[in-house]
Scaffold this active site. Sequence first.
Site, PDB file in Angstrom:
ATOM      1  CE  LYS A   1      41.076  22.636 -32.460  1.00  0.00           C
ATOM      2  NZ  LYS A   1      40.060  22.970 -31.417  1.00  0.00           N
TER       3      LYS A   1
ATOM      4  CD  GLN B   1      34.815  19.101 -35.323  1.00  0.00           C
ATOM      5  OE1 GLN B   1      33.683  19.313 -34.918  1.00  0.00           O
ATOM      6  NE2 GLN B   1      35.525  20.018 -35.955  1.00  0.00           N
TER       7      GLN B   1
ATOM      8  CE  LYS C   1      32.929  20.092 -39.067  1.00  0.00           C
ATOM      9  NZ  LYS C   1      32.282  21.092 -38.178  1.00  0.00           N
TER      10      LYS C   1
ATOM     11  CE  LYS D   1      30.914  20.057 -31.788  1.00  0.00           C
ATOM     12  NZ  LYS D   1      31.268  20.702 -33.069  1.00  0.00           N
TER      13      LYS D   1
ATOM     14  CG  ASP E   1      29.430  23.515 -31.640  1.00  0.00           C
ATOM     15  OD1 ASP E   1      29.958  23.362 -32.744  1.00  0.00           O
ATOM     16  OD2 ASP E   1      28.234  23.221 -31.444  1.00  0.00           O
TER      17      ASP E   1
ATOM     18  CB  THR F   1      32.570  28.818 -38.873  1.00  0.00           C
ATOM     19  OG1 THR F   1      33.502  28.478 -37.859  1.00  0.00           O
ATOM     20  CG2 THR F   1      31.728  27.609 -39.221  1.00  0.00           C
TER      21      THR F   1
ATOM     22  CB  SER G   1      40.633  25.495 -34.520  1.00  0.00           C
ATOM     23  OG  SER G   1      39.623  26.163 -33.823  1.00  0.00           O
TER      24      SER G   1
HETATM   25  N1  GLU Z   1      32.696  23.692 -33.293  1.00  0.00           N
HETATM   26  C1  GLU Z   1      33.333  23.984 -34.535  1.00  0.00           C
HETATM   27  C2  GLU Z   1      33.030  22.905 -35.543  1.00  0.00           C
HETATM   28  O1  GLU Z   1      31.945  22.351 -35.517  1.00  0.00           O
HETATM   29  C3  GLU Z   1      34.815  24.299 -34.390  1.00  0.00           C
HETATM   30  C4  GLU Z   1      35.652  23.226 -33.770  1.00  0.00           C
HETATM   31  C5  GLU Z   1      37.082  23.643 -33.490  1.00  0.00           C
HETATM   32  O2  GLU Z   1      37.477  24.768 -33.845  1.00  0.00           O
HETATM   33  O3  GLU Z   1      37.793  22.847 -32.896  1.00  0.00           O
HETATM   34  O4  GLU Z   1      33.777  22.593 -36.420  1.00  0.00           O
END
Ligand code: GLU
Length: 452
Positions: free
Chosen positions: A94, A115, A118, A130, A170, A213, A382
């Site tokens: 994801k 990610q 995170k 990503k 993103d 975010t 998400s």
């Molecule tokens: N691009 C966002 C991030 O850096 C969201 C990623 C997502 O929702 O999958 O966390």
Amino acid sequence: MTRDKVPTLQEFVEGLEKRNPGQPEFIQAVKEVAEGVLEHVRDHPRYNDHQILERLAEPDRVISFRVCWHDDKGHVRVNRGYRIQNNNAIGPYKGGIRFHPTVNQSVLKFLAFEQTFKNALTGLPMGGAKGGANLDPKGKSDAEIMRFCQSFMSELYRHLGEDVDIPAGDIGVGGREIGYMFGQYKRITNRYVGVLTGKGMEFGGSPIRVEATGYGAVYFMEDMLKRVNESLEGRTCIVSGSGNVAQHAVEKILALGGKPVTLSDSSGFIFDKAGISTEKLAFVKDLKNNRRGRIEDYAGEFGAEFHARARPWTVPGELAFPCATQNEISADDAKTMLSNGVVAVAEGANMPSTLEAVKLFQYARIKFAPGKAANAGGVAVSGLEMSQNSARITWKEQELQRLLRDIMQEIHDRCQHYGGVAGEANYIDYVKGANVGGFVKVADAMIAQGIV
Ligand code: GLU
């Protein structure tokens, strides 16, 4: 069994550099995590026995592909697309997709690595990935963006699935691009599933995904301040960026009584001494989301200062929200911020502070929330969009607002739990807290699943 020796940071980084030449952003991101985590690995040798850090720093898969498309003049254009699937120990891959000229393998590997931690911090079952392309969306027509997204998805679709890999937006990828990519995925596969998040509300999107975010980063700041009986009320806030994250950070700062005074884009920054109000923010949203204009127009419209080709870190203020992009705060910027009275930083962007800047913030003992914790609200919602899609229902906005608030508080508390510093009862090292907190969950899942 003889145990492998836990490497020193230097030994670990030397190996990393040898294996990843010419990838400075990736090395920077891994080095930051290694610094925070190696001590924990030394105390818990099973993580070293299973070579968890080494395995996490080697993506499961690096996919690179050609994206060709026709521009409006009929010329054939060629770009490079990527998907980095870093780790799926705790859930399907994801993470977002970025369209920007600076996109390359190093940048996307750093983002996929970040990610992974995170997503673990959110407490939801999501692995890390990503993707993106080195496309410059500036000046492209809607039709060009649509053809690009269709071509991009024509290759990417074979690597995706609602239980395999679920991209989102993103930088350079918002609702418009997600819509075009979703349409193409559906057309190729003939399946209507939640394979992307950040979708429009008419076709499976979630309430407050757009806001999440920016709101989340401000909530994290609120929680860091609350811990020491402080708040955002009346405090001057320096915000960088002017896209989705920055816009909603400003919105939430205003709701909590703070005073945002700056915004930026790649051409420079505006400084509005009077403060960016709700009405002025509505102008920014229209400028950036509909007219796709430059932030300089704000200065003309409201009589604020515009500083060309500069970042807002010279403006005095107490709370900083870097919401633009990676490495936008250098060591010199950090020194200026500290001497200007910045007492707390919450990163809305991914890795906006250089390693040197982070060190200076930590040394000064200000409150510093790294992106993998502070900006996790986006991917958290998400994750909730995925749950709603699986159940084929849409939850009420109020419910999602509450869940986002709770998740951010839980991330804060997890960072606090792992971020304590011996002999300093009042100081939390949120960098260490986020890195160890994310690491432990992924590492334990990896150990349980064996050497795969
Ligand atoms: N691009 C966002 C991030 O850096 C969201 C990623 C997502 O929702 O999958 O966390």
